[in-house]
Design an enzyme around this catalytic site. Structure first.
Site, PDB file in Angstrom:
ATOM      1  N   TYR A 221     -35.708 -37.214 -65.082  1.00  0.00           N
ATOM      2  CA  TYR A 221     -36.187 -36.286 -64.052  1.00  0.00           C
ATOM      3  C   TYR A 221     -36.214 -36.878 -62.646  1.00  0.00           C
ATOM      4  CZ  TYR A 221     -37.601 -33.729 -68.222  1.00  0.00           C
ATOM      5  OH  TYR A 221     -37.594 -33.072 -69.428  1.00  0.00           O
TER       6      TYR A 221
ATOM      7  N   ASN B  16     -39.706 -23.171 -62.576  1.00  0.00           N
ATOM      8  CA  ASN B  16     -39.268 -24.128 -63.596  1.00  0.00           C
ATOM      9  C   ASN B  16     -40.250 -23.990 -64.751  1.00  0.00           C
ATOM     10  OD1 ASN B  16     -38.625 -26.242 -65.258  1.00  0.00           O
ATOM     11  ND2 ASN B  16     -38.396 -27.753 -63.606  1.00  0.00           N
TER      12      ASN B  16
ATOM     13  N   ASP C 223     -41.915 -12.549 -70.282  1.00  0.00           N
ATOM     14  CA  ASP C 223     -42.203 -11.132 -70.049  1.00  0.00           C
ATOM     15  C   ASP C 223     -42.838 -10.920 -68.675  1.00  0.00           C
ATOM     16  OD1 ASP C 223     -41.171 -10.291 -72.438  1.00  0.00           O
ATOM     17  OD2 ASP C 223     -43.091 -10.003 -73.440  1.00  0.00           O
TER      18      ASP C 223
ATOM     19  N   HIS D 260     -34.028 -25.939 -63.605  1.00  0.00           N
ATOM     20  CA  HIS D 260     -34.350 -27.127 -64.396  1.00  0.00           C
ATOM     21  C   HIS D 260     -33.792 -28.339 -63.672  1.00  0.00           C
ATOM     22  CE1 HIS D 260     -35.672 -24.722 -67.775  1.00  0.00           C
ATOM     23  NE2 HIS D 260     -34.574 -24.004 -67.676  1.00  0.00           N
ATOM     24  N   LEU D 261     -34.599 -29.363 -63.572  1.00  0.00           N
ATOM     25  CA  LEU D 261     -34.140 -30.601 -62.927  1.00  0.00           C
ATOM     26  C   LEU D 261     -32.973 -31.204 -63.702  1.00  0.00           C
ATOM     27  CD1 LEU D 261     -37.776 -31.689 -62.555  1.00  0.00           C
ATOM     28  CD2 LEU D 261     -36.263 -31.750 -60.587  1.00  0.00           C
ATOM     29  N   SER D 262     -33.122 -31.258 -65.020  1.00  0.00           N
ATOM     30  CA  SER D 262     -32.093 -31.855 -65.871  1.00  0.00           C
ATOM     31  C   SER D 262     -31.137 -30.769 -66.356  1.00  0.00           C
ATOM     32  CB  SER D 262     -32.743 -32.541 -67.074  1.00  0.00           C
ATOM     33  OG  SER D 262     -33.417 -31.587 -67.881  1.00  0.00           O
TER      34      SER D 262
ATOM     35  N   ARG E 155     -33.305 -27.960 -76.817  1.00  0.00           N
ATOM     36  CA  ARG E 155     -33.577 -27.611 -75.409  1.00  0.00           C
ATOM     37  C   ARG E 155     -32.591 -26.568 -74.888  1.00  0.00           C
ATOM     38  NH1 ARG E 155     -37.246 -31.238 -73.015  1.00  0.00           N
ATOM     39  NH2 ARG E 155     -37.267 -33.217 -74.124  1.00  0.00           N
TER      40      ARG E 155
HETATM   41  C1  DQA Z   1     -37.188 -29.212 -67.621  1.00  0.00           C
HETATM   42  C2  DQA Z   1     -36.411 -29.306 -68.947  1.00  0.00           C
HETATM   43  C3  DQA Z   1     -37.298 -28.951 -70.141  1.00  0.00           C
HETATM   44  O1  DQA Z   1     -36.553 -29.067 -71.358  1.00  0.00           O
HETATM   45  C4  DQA Z   1     -38.484 -29.882 -70.207  1.00  0.00           C
HETATM   46  O2  DQA Z   1     -39.356 -29.487 -71.249  1.00  0.00           O
HETATM   47  C5  DQA Z   1     -39.216 -29.984 -68.912  1.00  0.00           C
HETATM   48  C6  DQA Z   1     -38.445 -30.061 -67.670  1.00  0.00           C
HETATM   49  C7  DQA Z   1     -36.337 -29.683 -66.431  1.00  0.00           C
HETATM   50  O3  DQA Z   1     -36.747 -29.412 -65.297  1.00  0.00           O
HETATM   51  O4  DQA Z   1     -35.295 -30.334 -66.614  1.00  0.00           O
HETATM   52  O5  DQA Z   1     -40.428 -30.100 -68.875  1.00  0.00           O
HETATM   53  O6  DQA Z   1     -37.539 -27.850 -67.396  1.00  0.00           O
END
Ligand code: DQA
Length: 146
Positions: free
Chosen positions: A22, A73, A86, A99-101, A110
């Protein structure tokens, strides 16, 4: 123009949490960066982070009729947070999911993001800078870019 920026479980620990995934930028860093950008483009941001899905929903519902879009996020709720999904789907304004990743290049579990199909804008894998992209893309979708 007012945009809600909603951050899910564990994002309060950005900076120290799995920096190899992250990065080292903290949540206050991201908030500050977005606020600078928002100031430049004359957009008002309201920010909230919680480790509790219900608190996120309560906050979102409290903004009904006041906001023009949401950047979210969903973090730890990404794969099963149907109540938040919802709430976002029913809030009546476009939603950008970030999502950061790159969740699609990580563990199999995921990859199914229950928020993807309600997203007008979707960013994954751009790191903290993705928040900037998500905000600007959302504003462009709303027709509010200048
Ligand atoms: C996340 C990716 C999710 O899988 C993880 O549970 C997070 C961060 C991301 O920003 O990459 O908490 O949402």
């Amino acid at each position: 123009m007012k945009i809600a920026v909603l951050q899910g479980p564990n994002l309060n620990r950005l900076g120290t949490r799995k920096p190899e995934v992250y990065g080292t930028v903290t949540l206050p860093d991201i908030v500050a960066d977005l606020d600078v950008l928002a100031g430049e483009i004359e957009v008002e941001l309201v920010h909230f982070q919680s480790n509790h899905e219900g608190a996120m929903i309560d906050w979102l519902q409290s903004l009904e009729g006041e906001i023009d879009g949401v950047v979210c996020n969903p973090a730890g709720l990404t794969n099963y947070g149907l109540s938040l999904r919802d709430a976002l789907n029913e809030c009546g304004v476009p939603v950008a999911i970030i999502h950061l990743s790159n969740v699609h290049a990580r563990e199999e579990w995921r990859r199914h993001d229950v928020f993807a199909e309600i997203a007008t804008v979707y960013f994954a894998g751009a790191g903290w800078f993705g928040y900037r992209h998500a905000l600007q893309a959302l504003l462009s979708k709303i027709g509010a870019t200048r």
